[in-house]
Design a protein around this motif. Structure first.
Motif, PDB file in Angstrom:
ATOM      1  N   PRO A 131       0.813  -1.231   0.000  1.00  0.00           N
ATOM      2  CA  PRO A 131       0.000   0.000   0.000  1.00  0.00           C
ATOM      3  C   PRO A 131       0.840   1.273   0.000  1.00  0.00           C
ATOM      4  N   TRP A 134       2.373   1.784  -3.410  1.00  0.00           N
ATOM      5  CA  TRP A 134       1.406   1.818  -4.503  1.00  0.00           C
ATOM      6  C   TRP A 134       1.596   2.984  -5.485  1.00  0.00           C
ATOM      7  N   PRO A 135       1.813   4.220  -5.035  1.00  0.00           N
ATOM      8  CA  PRO A 135       1.977   5.308  -6.015  1.00  0.00           C
ATOM      9  C   PRO A 135       3.112   5.066  -7.009  1.00  0.00           C
ATOM     10  N   ASN A 139       2.761   4.141 -11.066  1.00  0.00           N
ATOM     11  CA  ASN A 139       3.485   4.902 -12.089  1.00  0.00           C
ATOM     12  C   ASN A 139       4.225   3.971 -13.045  1.00  0.00           C
ATOM     13  N   GLY A 205      -4.732   7.145  -9.788  1.00  0.00           N
ATOM     14  CA  GLY A 205      -3.769   7.514  -8.749  1.00  0.00           C
ATOM     15  C   GLY A 205      -4.390   8.407  -7.686  1.00  0.00           C
ATOM     16  N   LYS A 206      -5.184   9.368  -8.114  1.00  0.00           N
ATOM     17  CA  LYS A 206      -5.818  10.282  -7.160  1.00  0.00           C
ATOM     18  C   LYS A 206      -6.875   9.577  -6.318  1.00  0.00           C
ATOM     19  N   THR A 208      -6.995   6.232  -5.589  1.00  0.00           N
ATOM     20  CA  THR A 208      -6.529   5.078  -4.814  1.00  0.00           C
ATOM     21  C   THR A 208      -5.344   5.366  -3.904  1.00  0.00           C
ATOM     22  N   THR A 209      -4.814   6.567  -3.963  1.00  0.00           N
ATOM     23  CA  THR A 209      -3.658   6.910  -3.139  1.00  0.00           C
ATOM     24  C   THR A 209      -4.094   7.778  -1.963  1.00  0.00           C
ATOM     25  N   SER A 210      -3.667   7.377  -0.778  1.00  0.00           N
ATOM     26  CA  SER A 210      -3.974   8.155   0.417  1.00  0.00           C
ATOM     27  C   SER A 210      -3.405   9.567   0.290  1.00  0.00           C
ATOM     28  N   LYS A 211      -4.129  10.543   0.813  1.00  0.00           N
ATOM     29  CA  LYS A 211      -3.686  11.931   0.715  1.00  0.00           C
ATOM     30  C   LYS A 211      -2.290  12.119   1.302  1.00  0.00           C
ATOM     31  N   LEU A 213       0.123  10.210   1.015  1.00  0.00           N
ATOM     32  CA  LEU A 213       1.164   9.659   0.152  1.00  0.00           C
ATOM     33  C   LEU A 213       1.342  10.456  -1.122  1.00  0.00           C
ATOM     34  N   HIS A 214       0.477  11.441  -1.369  1.00  0.00           N
ATOM     35  CA  HIS A 214       0.627  12.263  -2.569  1.00  0.00           C
ATOM     36  C   HIS A 214       1.888  13.101  -2.457  1.00  0.00           C
TER      37      HIS A 214
END
Length: 215
Positions: A131, A134-135, A139, A205-206, A208-211, A213-214
């Motif tokens: 998790p 993931w980002p 990619n 990406g936006k 499924t990715t926790s804020k 982790l952005h």
């Protein structure tokens, strides 16, 4: 006939080949994802083997597209199968490389905390490391997909489906009526498919990715 008139007149055929192209790309990337994630998981405790596999899959990218398709013809013949296999080969490295990079980039203190909570190595991999990685992994899928969209056009050389048919057919009769329009319509359609898929990956990406982790 100008380009826009040509596209309007042949829209049904172009859109049909576009859907074929899209399906071809998605199948190849899905297959590559399964292979890549499987290899990374299998070599979790074998860093030297993992490094060798990454080096090998990276080397496969240096094989010219036409050469790879040609090498597959004697074994798999012409059509969809050799096209999917060749595209899968090209898509494995970006996904595998980013998966390894993402996993290695997870904060060791987080892994230690999970270990302290009694999590097994498998649970740490699937509940903590993947998790957080993931980002970066996503990619890798994004890069592989955009790369394969372009390479898939070469599949027309082995009678593969997709927009490459327009390009090869147009170039083969260059100088004839609407030959340039036909080739150009394939090029433009491939660019559109790539842009649409890229936007889809950005949206995924936006979503499924926790804020936190952005980047």
């Amino acid at each position: 006939m100008d380009f826009f008139s040509y596209v309007s007149q042949h829209w049904e055929r172009i859109s049909f080949l576009g859907m074929q192209h899209l399906q071809l790309v998605l199948i190849a990337v899905l297959c590559a994802g399964v292979v890549s994630l499987g290899l990374v998981a299998a070599t979790e405790r074998l860093p030297r083997v993992r490094a060798a596999l990454l080096s090998f899959t990276g080397t496969l990218l240096t094989i010219p597209s036409f050469a790879l398709f040609a090498l597959l013809i004697p074994v798999f013949g012409l059509g969809v199968l050799p096209t999917i296999l060749a595209l899968t080969v090209y898509a494995v490295f970006p996904i595998a490389r980013n998966t390894v990079t993402g996993l290695e980039g997870v904060d060791p203190s987080v892994i230690d905390a999970a270990r302290g909570m009694g999590m097994s190595a498998t649970r740490r991999l699937f509940l903590v490391r993947l998790p957080l990685a993931w980002p970066v992994i996503l990619n890798g899928f994004r890069v592989a997909t955009i790369m394969v969209v372009a390479t898939a056009a070469i599949g027309a050389a082995v009678n593969g489906p997709g927009l490459g048919e327009l390009i090869f057919r147009g170039l083969s009769r260059i100088g004839g009526a609407n030959a340039l329009n036909e080739a150009l319509s394939g090029v433009v359609a491939i660019a559109v498919v790539a842009a649409v898929l890229d936007l889809i990956f950005v949206a995924i990406g936006k979503l499924t990715t926790s804020k936190g982790l952005h980047v």
